[in-house]
Scaffold this motif. Sequence first.
Motif, PDB file in Angstrom:
ATOM      1  N   UNK A  76       1.068   7.491   2.897  1.00  0.00           N
ATOM      2  CA  UNK A  76      -0.341   7.123   3.026  1.00  0.00           C
ATOM      3  C   UNK A  76      -0.681   6.018   2.034  1.00  0.00           C
ATOM      4  N   UNK A  77      -1.721   5.267   2.356  1.00  0.00           N
ATOM      5  CA  UNK A  77      -2.278   4.284   1.437  1.00  0.00           C
ATOM      6  C   UNK A  77      -3.283   4.983   0.528  1.00  0.00           C
ATOM      7  N   UNK A  84      -6.808   2.936   5.055  1.00  0.00           N
ATOM      8  CA  UNK A  84      -6.737   4.403   5.004  1.00  0.00           C
ATOM      9  C   UNK A  84      -8.025   5.014   5.558  1.00  0.00           C
ATOM     10  N   UNK A  85      -9.148   4.434   5.193  1.00  0.00           N
ATOM     11  CA  UNK A  85     -10.433   4.923   5.674  1.00  0.00           C
ATOM     12  C   UNK A  85     -10.507   4.828   7.202  1.00  0.00           C
ATOM     13  N   UNK A  86     -10.128   3.682   7.753  1.00  0.00           N
ATOM     14  CA  UNK A  86     -10.136   3.515   9.212  1.00  0.00           C
ATOM     15  C   UNK A  86      -9.172   4.488   9.876  1.00  0.00           C
ATOM     16  N   UNK A 117       2.152   8.563  -1.664  1.00  0.00           N
ATOM     17  CA  UNK A 117       1.198   7.459  -1.631  1.00  0.00           C
ATOM     18  C   UNK A 117       1.908   6.152  -1.987  1.00  0.00           C
ATOM     19  N   UNK A 118       1.637   5.119  -1.204  1.00  0.00           N
ATOM     20  CA  UNK A 118       2.158   3.783  -1.479  1.00  0.00           C
ATOM     21  C   UNK A 118       0.974   2.892  -1.838  1.00  0.00           C
ATOM     22  N   UNK A 119       1.247   1.779  -2.471  1.00  0.00           N
ATOM     23  CA  UNK A 119       0.162   0.953  -2.999  1.00  0.00           C
ATOM     24  C   UNK A 119      -0.258  -0.203  -2.113  1.00  0.00           C
ATOM     25  N   UNK A 120       0.569  -0.541  -1.117  1.00  0.00           N
ATOM     26  CA  UNK A 120       0.229  -1.669  -0.255  1.00  0.00           C
ATOM     27  C   UNK A 120       0.835  -1.464   1.125  1.00  0.00           C
TER      28      UNK A 120
END
Length: 164
Positions: A76-77, A84-86, A117-120
């Motif tokens: 996940x972002x 992520x929100x979308x 979690x990934x950053x990009x």
Amino acid sequence: MPSRLAMSWLPCAPGLLLSWLLLAAPVQAQEAASSSVTVITSPGLPAQDLSRATLQAIYLMRLRQWPDGTPIRVFVLPEGSQVHDHFAREKLGTYPYILQRTWDRLVFTGTGLAPEQVHSEDEMRQKVMSTKGAIGYLSAGPQSWLGVLAVARIDHEERTHVGP
């Protein structure tokens, strides 16, 4: 009765309105385009159909294996990410904070793990491509398809195809 000054701008009103609409159109088009999210899976997974319920089960960490027995690795972002929100709202039908609470509960009770979690989006693409059984998501567009072998476009339909 309106003053002469108040009446002087009326002939310019249609032009001002048109200018405002033309300036606002690219922003609206960009927002509409950014609302699409592409779900990606690692290469080598068998092609399959995923319902929204199955996608929810995967991201709520309830479904832990693909049908062939391969463990599912969820990426996940960050929670504040627009993509992520979308993804959470449009594809899973929930809010990002609900996902985070669910993952926190799993971790704190010792009954499960949170997704990685990934950053990009670039890191997401690299992790999903190099991890067996992985699933993730990217903003839709030509750049999201580069180097990804198994892609699913999740629209507002209940079922979609995942795989090569």
